[in-house]
Design a protein around this motif. Structure first.
Motif, mmCIF file in Angstrom:
data_model
loop_
_atom_site.group_PDB
_atom_site.id
_atom_site.type_symbol
_atom_site.label_atom_id
_atom_site.label_comp_id
_atom_site.label_asym_id
_atom_site.label_seq_id
_atom_site.Cartn_x
_atom_site.Cartn_y
_atom_site.Cartn_z
ATOM 1 N N PHE A 17 -8.275 33.641 99.555
ATOM 2 C CA PHE A 17 -9.606 33.859 100.136
ATOM 3 C C PHE A 17 -9.865 35.350 100.346
ATOM 4 O O PHE A 17 -10.966 35.845 100.080
ATOM 5 N N VAL A 18 -8.856 36.067 100.845
ATOM 6 C CA VAL A 18 -9.008 37.512 101.069
ATOM 7 C C VAL A 18 -9.291 38.230 99.751
ATOM 8 O O VAL A 18 -10.142 39.120 99.684
ATOM 9 N N HIS A 20 -10.679 36.958 96.969
ATOM 10 C CA HIS A 20 -11.995 36.604 96.435
ATOM 11 C C HIS A 20 -13.140 37.153 97.283
ATOM 12 O O HIS A 20 -14.259 37.298 96.779
ATOM 13 N N SER A 21 -12.882 37.431 98.547
ATOM 14 C CA SER A 21 -13.929 37.974 99.412
ATOM 15 C C SER A 21 -13.869 39.494 99.524
ATOM 16 O O SER A 21 -14.518 40.081 100.393
ATOM 17 N N ALA A 22 -13.098 40.117 98.655
ATOM 18 C CA ALA A 22 -12.890 41.567 98.745
ATOM 19 C C ALA A 22 -14.188 42.357 98.597
ATOM 20 O O ALA A 22 -14.296 43.482 99.103
ATOM 21 N N ARG A 23 -15.183 41.792 97.920
ATOM 22 C CA ARG A 23 -16.442 42.518 97.752
ATOM 23 C C ARG A 23 -17.137 42.776 99.079
ATOM 24 O O ARG A 23 -17.853 43.767 99.234
ATOM 25 N N THR A 24 -16.913 41.885 100.035
ATOM 26 C CA THR A 24 -17.577 42.045 101.328
ATOM 27 C C THR A 24 -16.807 42.946 102.291
ATOM 28 O O THR A 24 -17.409 43.579 103.156
ATOM 29 N N HIS A 25 -15.491 42.988 102.144
ATOM 30 C CA HIS A 25 -14.704 43.798 103.081
ATOM 31 C C HIS A 25 -13.920 44.908 102.395
ATOM 32 O O HIS A 25 -13.180 45.649 103.055
ATOM 33 N N SER A 29 -10.892 47.252 103.653
ATOM 34 C CA SER A 29 -9.532 46.764 103.412
ATOM 35 C C SER A 29 -8.880 47.302 102.152
ATOM 36 O O SER A 29 -7.657 47.227 102.008
#
Length: 382
Positions: A17-18, A20-25, A29
């Motif tokens: 999940f982290v 795949h959601s890297a675009r937002t954070h 991060s």
């Protein structure tokens, strides 16, 4: 098997999940600095891999508590005590603003908490003179906190390539777990196994592709977790040599001590200053000859991932004698001295361009065209 499977699948899912959601954070991060002396990746990568492992172990402790397991208390206390080390590292991963001294201080706080709450105390060393010091409460506290902070920092130092530190810590925890089982400490063996499961859940995404990095939060927490398992083992079982945990962790610990010596006395530089000539860095630059000079992402990723197995073998070379002589301080001392001599000899051979030919990798893993280009680059000085 619950302690292995549950953290593995939870860590795997959270880490995915982290990623795949890297675009937002990712602006917080991701490791976007690609130019440092210890940077060996070609694109920004999230460096919060420790989050999945910590949450996976927390979920396991909650599940064990819900099922009425007696070992839930140990799991919760390990996570509670390790939180300062994990939090300081995670904040550094997100803000890039926490100094090494503050991270070490937070890890020392974690060690002190475990000293009181878990009674994870070093009270014997089998070393004349030092045993008298650790026999006192203050001496034991100082030795324990120093050891925990040192081991955590050493794990962070070897965290340079895909799968390197995570696999090494997994192997070390398995070694602790095996000896814990041998002496009848099932509780400690289960939590060592739980740590392995959480790490492997991260490992499948980190190696070989490097989709996520361990980060300071993960490295400091794993170092703390491993150190506490080792200290608890010798604190609970007098038949286990007090040098056994040190023998298990000798690779990262010796790497740290040798790096301090090299920087302070050979290069006359600050001991905390990062550089690119750790043993794992030299292996990357001088043994992976097929990709010397290649800067494309695919070549760098392959070269990165093929570095770690060399150090896994070095790590295993210390774990094998640790398993054989876990109850013999004299034999462990001899094995540690042999490891130190072997490490220094290997380092100086590589740094002086005298690497044994059998260690140099020249395989055709990139295709004929890439190999031809790499061969020409290998003939030129880096």
């Amino acid at each position: 098997m619950l302690h292995l499977i549950v953290p593995f699948f939870i860590a795997t899912a959270i880490t995915l999940f982290v990623i795949h959601s890297a675009r937002t954070h990712g602006h917080l991060s991701a490791d976007t600095d690609l130019s440092g002396p210890q940077k060996f990746h070609s694109t920004p990568v999230p460096r919060v891999g420790g989050l999945g492992m910590y949450l996976a172990l927390l979920a396991l402790a909650s599940l064990v508590w819900f099922k009425g397991g007696a070992d839930a208390r140990l799991g919760f206390l390990l996570l509670l005590c390790g939180f300062p080390a994990f939090a300081a590292g995670l904040i550094e991963d997100l803000t890039k603003a926490v100094s090494p001294a503050k991270r070490l201080l937070a890890t020392a706080v974690s060690g002190a908490l475990a000293f009181w709450l878990l009674e994870a105390q070093i009270t014997r060393t089998d070393i004349p003179g030092l045993d008298w010091i650790v026999a006192t409460t203050l001496g034991s506290l100082v030795a324990t906190v120093f050891t925990v902070a040192g081991v955590a920092n050493s794990v962070n130092i070897i965290d340079g390539f895909n799968g390197l530190s995570s696999m090494c810590v997994s192997l070390m925890l398995m070694t602790f777990g095996f000896v814990a089982f041998q002496v009848g400490d099932v509780e400690l063996a289960l939590w060592a196994l739980a740590g392995v499961g959480a790490i492997l859940g991260f490992f499948v995404w980190n190696f070989p592709a490097g989709l996520i990095f361990l980060g300071d939060g993960g490295a400091y927490f794993l170092g703390f977790f491993m150190a506490e398992i080792g200290i608890l083992l010798i604190a609970r079982h007098p038949q286990v040599s007090p040098l056994f945990p040190l023998m298990v962790c000798i690779y990262p610990v010796f790497e740290t001590l040798f790096s301090v010596y090299r920087r302070r006395f050979i290069r006359a530089a600050p001991s905390g200053q990062p550089d690119g000539i750790h043993l794992h860095s030299l292996i990357y630059r001088r043994l992976m000859r097929w990709a010397v000079g290649a800067r494309d992402a695919r070549a760098m990723t392959r070269r990165n991932s093929m570095t770690a197995p060399y150090l896994w073998m070095l790590c295993v070379s210390s774990l094998a004698p640790a398993l054989l002589f876990w109850d013999s301080t004299p034999m462990l001392l001899v094995c540690m001295l042999l490891f130190g001599v072997t490490y220094v000899a290997l380092y100086w051979r590589i740094v002086r361009f005298k690497t044994p030919r059998w260690m140099v990798f020249r395989g055709d893993v990139m295709g004929a065209q890439a190999t031809s280009v790499a061969a020409k680059a290998a003939d030129k000085p880096e």
